[in-house]
Design an enzyme around this catalytic site. Structure first.
Site, PDB file in Angstrom:
ATOM      1  N   LYS A 135       0.852  -1.188   0.000  1.00 11.43           N
ATOM      2  CA  LYS A 135       0.000   0.000   0.000  1.00 11.43           C
ATOM      3  C   LYS A 135       0.892   1.244   0.000  1.00 11.43           C
ATOM      4  O   LYS A 135       1.872   1.303   0.736  1.00 11.43           O
ATOM      5  CB  LYS A 135      -0.889  -0.034   1.255  1.00 11.43           C
ATOM      6  CG  LYS A 135      -2.120   0.801   1.167  1.00 11.43           C
ATOM      7  CD  LYS A 135      -3.147   0.354   2.195  1.00 11.43           C
ATOM      8  CE  LYS A 135      -4.379   1.211   2.132  1.00 11.43           C
ATOM      9  NZ  LYS A 135      -5.482   0.684   2.920  1.00 11.43           N
ATOM     10  N   GLU A 194     -19.651  -6.269   9.397  1.00 11.15           N
ATOM     11  CA  GLU A 194     -20.690  -5.576  10.159  1.00 11.15           C
ATOM     12  C   GLU A 194     -21.741  -6.539  10.687  1.00 11.15           C
ATOM     13  O   GLU A 194     -22.243  -6.373  11.805  1.00 11.15           O
ATOM     14  CB  GLU A 194     -21.343  -4.494   9.297  1.00 11.15           C
ATOM     15  CG  GLU A 194     -20.453  -3.292   9.007  1.00 11.15           C
ATOM     16  CD  GLU A 194     -19.443  -3.512   7.889  1.00 11.15           C
ATOM     17  OE1 GLU A 194     -19.492  -4.591   7.246  1.00 11.15           O
ATOM     18  OE2 GLU A 194     -18.600  -2.625   7.664  1.00 11.15           O
ATOM     19  N   ARG A 204     -25.632  -3.220   6.135  1.00 13.15           N
ATOM     20  CA  ARG A 204     -25.240  -4.600   5.860  1.00 13.15           C
ATOM     21  C   ARG A 204     -25.587  -5.542   7.016  1.00 13.15           C
ATOM     22  O   ARG A 204     -25.739  -6.732   6.826  1.00 13.15           O
ATOM     23  CB  ARG A 204     -23.742  -4.648   5.594  1.00 13.15           C
ATOM     24  CG  ARG A 204     -23.340  -5.961   5.066  1.00 13.15           C
ATOM     25  CD  ARG A 204     -22.037  -5.924   4.388  1.00 13.15           C
ATOM     26  NE  ARG A 204     -22.113  -5.447   3.030  1.00 13.15           N
ATOM     27  CZ  ARG A 204     -21.066  -5.423   2.209  1.00 13.15           C
ATOM     28  NH1 ARG A 204     -19.900  -5.843   2.636  1.00 13.15           N
ATOM     29  NH2 ARG A 204     -21.191  -4.994   0.983  1.00 13.15           N
TER      30      ARG A 204
HETATM   31  C1  LIG Z   1     -18.984  -2.764   4.183  1.00 12.36           C
HETATM   32  C2  LIG Z   1     -17.843  -1.791   4.355  1.00 12.36           C
HETATM   33  N1  LIG Z   1     -17.324  -1.601   5.573  1.00 12.36           N
HETATM   34  C3  LIG Z   1     -16.301  -0.730   5.744  1.00 12.36           C
HETATM   35  C4  LIG Z   1     -15.786  -0.041   4.690  1.00 12.36           C
HETATM   36  C5  LIG Z   1     -14.716   1.014   4.895  1.00 12.36           C
HETATM   37  N2  LIG Z   1     -13.467   0.652   4.178  1.00 12.36           N
HETATM   38  C6  LIG Z   1     -13.160   1.192   2.992  1.00 12.36           C
HETATM   39  S1  LIG Z   1     -11.735   0.606   2.388  1.00 12.36           S
HETATM   40  C7  LIG Z   1     -11.493  -0.354   3.734  1.00 12.36           C
HETATM   41  C8  LIG Z   1     -10.271  -1.204   3.820  1.00 12.36           C
HETATM   42  C9  LIG Z   1     -10.178  -2.131   2.692  1.00 12.36           C
HETATM   43  O1  LIG Z   1      -9.012  -2.882   2.808  1.00 12.36           O
HETATM   44  P1  LIG Z   1      -8.508  -3.717   1.574  1.00 12.36           P
HETATM   45  O2  LIG Z   1      -9.630  -4.419   0.938  1.00 12.36           O
HETATM   46  O3  LIG Z   1      -7.365  -4.553   2.048  1.00 12.36           O
HETATM   47  O4  LIG Z   1      -8.032  -2.633   0.539  1.00 12.36           O
HETATM   48  P2  LIG Z   1      -6.766  -1.649   0.615  1.00 12.36           P
HETATM   49  O5  LIG Z   1      -7.298  -0.305   0.983  1.00 12.36           O
HETATM   50  O6  LIG Z   1      -5.801  -2.173   1.627  1.00 12.36           O
HETATM   51  O7  LIG Z   1      -6.190  -1.653  -0.756  1.00 12.36           O
HETATM   52  C10 LIG Z   1     -12.533  -0.216   4.641  1.00 12.36           C
HETATM   53  C11 LIG Z   1     -12.612  -0.888   5.938  1.00 12.36           C
HETATM   54  C12 LIG Z   1     -16.381  -0.269   3.438  1.00 12.36           C
HETATM   55  N3  LIG Z   1     -15.983   0.393   2.352  1.00 12.36           N
HETATM   56  N4  LIG Z   1     -17.384  -1.146   3.299  1.00 12.36           N
END
Ligand SMILES: Cc1ncc(C[n+]2csc(CCOP(=O)(O)OP(=O)(O)O)c2C)c(N)n1
Length: 639
Positions: free
Chosen positions: A286, A372, A400
């Site tokens: 990242k 969630e 959700r």
């Molecule tokens: C249902 C839901 N819960 C929480 C989020 C908030 N959120 C957005 S990106 C993220 C992290 C995602 O991590 P990853 O899939 O590993 O992607 P990265 O940002 O590390 O590339 C979160 C928790 C979301 N978008 N959707």
């Protein structure tokens, strides 16, 4: 800031423009795309770290597959800025997340290269599988479907539901696991540990290993020879078992920044005749390629505008405390007096400010990952044992966990406390992140105690109130960001009387009953109406459930116009008030009742102030609503 020099990128408007690029040119293209992404986000703000982590993947996928005919689905969609730049949107990329500009996520209405809209996580495998099955049914099995999903997003149940289904079907789906060992915060849970073990137990897959593994799908004698090589490779390279047990053909791990590896691997996946789903495990970093992002704790997941040379982000001038900080401080104050209080969040420790609580009470704070549904039922389980769980989940993400709220919490009357963050319109993240529906979706559940805070001080008191509600589920909603700074926030909140609102200003002609953070706009509107000689009562409902029926009836009986206002959809607070008024016979006596809610549309990204203008929920709209309700004379008097 000077724009980066991007001679190759300048030649690529859409992916077809890079089809004849050599591997070396694609590498240069990736470097230029990274520079353009950094330069763009430095002026727009947004999700930088995730986008930088997928630059090479973006180039490799578009170079290999025939998008948009082949479907490329980005999970969450927050990492899609490089994708937008090379799919015909570079000319508008600097409008990202601004009113009228490009969305910060994938969006179907924006481009044919975005076959699926996202922003909530963990939907890509399901959507991709649906597209793959549809392609088969339509006789277009040569079309590819590729879902790119992060390791953080892999923590949600939906991803497993989709894999379970995909593994049992014959449709070809390519899932690329973009494993950067980060969610927004460091990832949590057994899955993340499993992925780390998988990576550390084996070297990156070499092209030779990969070719051997793939060769078993080719027919004839080569197949037999290759199979031996494949078995050998498998014996050597254990890992990926979980995915294989689920019916996926696991490939990896590969270095997700090395185009010399990615390109042949993707070509082989594309050309393979193997039936069923593939999982390509790509290891990425990242924030890759931008030193300030690589070295920062959150890898610049979401940033403000920043200085490219120093990485320094623009700071907002100091203002009143945020609701999030007040929530956390308030909960800490309660938890100091009651060791049954525990806190739960779903992969949002910093967004909810529960990281403050975790510092103070590491054993009583649970980040369950992007999960969630589980968060809600996990909290319900704790509540059955006499614990006092506070579940801090954004209003939009609690959608959700709705059945869990209904079936596991409300129906059993369990005292789970929901801190509904990001209530109302949220600005740059747009419609997907707006907390529009919770008043409606919780308001219909028997037995819930529902509150909305008008300011950060009230939130402090509402948290204290919830700490004392042991016989029912309860929820408080509050907006994103700064409060109003009306008064210093007390070290500990004061519990409120359940189901009681308050009157802030007494008048005689118009009553404005606010639920939540529009209260200050109502006071401004009342000032304006007063200048026209129209006397207003302004009240703060505080509770939607139990509704302060005495207050509602009194306002209805003693005013010509009754306006309710809330930062929520139709069928929310106004709906509950209307229901009561109708049954109390108070709508039959000439009362002019006007519920002001979010309009029945999805409101795109914009500054919150402008969004509330679009929603017609600012002070001038309250004034206008009152005047229109009063009729021609009042309107004329204003003119
Ligand atoms: C249902 C839901 N819960 C929480 C989020 C908030 N959120 C957005 S990106 C993220 C992290 C995602 O991590 P990853 O899939 O590993 O992607 P990265 O940002 O590390 O590339 C979160 C928790 C979301 N978008 N959707």
């Amino acid at each position: 800031m000077d724009r980066p020099n991007t001679p190759l990128l300048d030649r690529v408007r859409i992916p077809a423009d890079m089809k004849n690029f050599s591997a070396d040119q694609l590498k240069q293209l990736a470097d230029e795309l990274r520079a353009e992404t950094i330069s763009t986000v430095s002026v727009t703000g947004g999700h930088l770290g995730s986008s930088l982590g997928v630059v090479e993947l973006t180039v490799a996928i578009h170079a290999t597959f025939d998008t948009p005919r082949d479907r490329l689905i980005w999970d969450v969609g927050h990492q899609c800025y490089p994708h937008k730049i090379i799919t015909g949107r570079r000319d508008r990329i600097r409008t990202l997340r601004q009113g009228g500009g490009l969305s910060g996520f994938t969006k179907r209405s924006e481009s044919e290269y975005d076959p699926f809209g996202a922003a909530h996580s963990s939907t890509s495998i399901s959507a991709g599988l649906g597209m793959a099955v549809a392609a088969d049914l339509k006789g277009e099995a040569d079309r590819h479907c590729i879902a790119v999903i992060g390791d953080g997003s892999m923590s949600a149940g939906m991803a497993y539901e989709a894999m379970n289904n995909a593994g049992a079907l014959k449709s070809k789906l390519i899932v690329i696991l973009n494993d950067n060992d980060m969610s927004i915060a460091p990832p949590v849970g057994a899955m993340s540990a499993y992925l780390s073990r998988t990576i550390s137990s084996r070297p990156f897959m070499s092209i030779r290993d990969f070719m051997a593994k793939m060769a078993k799908n080719f027919p004839g004698p080569i197949e037999r020879a290759a199979k031996r090589a494949d078995e050998y490779a498998r014996g050597l390279l254990t890992g990926g078992t979980l995915f294989e047990e689920l019916g996926f053909y696991y490939v990896g791990p590969v270095d997700g920044h090395n185009l010399d590896h990615l390109l042949p691997v993707l070509r082989n996946l594309r050309d393979s005749q193997h039936e069923g789903p593939f999982l390509l495990h790509a290891v990425t970093q990242k924030g890759k390629g931008y030193a300030p992002a690589e070295s920062s704790g959150d890898k610049y997941h979401g940033v403000q505008k920043f200085n490219v040379l120093t990485g320094e982000q623009q700071k907002a001038p100091p203002g009143p405390p945020t609701y999030q900080k007040v929530f956390a401080a308030s909960l800490i104050a309660e938890a100091e007096h009651d060791d049954r209080i525990v806190a739960v969040n779903a992969a949002m420790p910093s967004g909810t400010s529960l990281d403050m609580f975790a510092k103070k009470f590491p054993d009583r704070c649970f980040d369950v990952g992007i999960a969630e549904q589980h968060a809600v039922t996990f909290a319900a389980g704790m509540a059955t044992e006499g614990m006092k769980p506070f579940c801090a989940i954004y209003s939009t993400f609690l959608q959700r966990g709705y059945d869990q709220v209904v079936h596991d919490v409300a129906l059993q009357g369990l005292p789970v406390r929901f801190a509904m963050d990001r209530a109302g319109l949220v600005g740059a993240d747009g419609a997907t992140h707006a907390g529009s529906f919770d008043i409606a979706y919780l308001g219909c559940l028997p037995g819930m105690v529902l509150m909305a805070s008008a300011c950060e001080n009230e939130l402090n008191d509402m948290i204290a109130t919830m700490a004392g509600i042991d016989d029912a589920p309860s929820a408080v909603r509050y907006p994103r960001g700064e409060g109003f700074g009306l008064a210093p926030v007390a070290a500990r909140g004061t519990p409120m009387q359940i189901g009681k609102g308050r009157v802030l200003r007494e008048g005689s002609k118009i009553a404005i009953l606010s639920y939540g953070a529009r209260l200050q706009e109502c006071l401004k509107a009342a000032d304006e109406l007063a200048t026209m000689g129209l006397s207003c009562t302004v009240a703060d409902a505080r509770f939607a459930k139990p509704l302060d029926t005495q207050l509602v009836e009194q306002l209805a009986r003693h005013h010509e116009v009754l306006i309710t206002i809330e930062e929520g959809s139709l069928n929310g607070f106004g709906g509950l008030v209307m229901h009561h008024l109708a049954h109390a016979g108070l709508l039959d006596r000439g009362l002019r009742f006007r519920p002001m809610t979010l309009p029945d549309i999805y409101i795109d990204h914009e500054s919150p102030k402008k969004q509330y203008d679009t929603a017609r929920l600012n002070a001038p709209h309250v004034v206008e609503t009152a005047l229109v309700a009063l009729g021609q004379e009042a309107l004329k008097a204003r003119a």
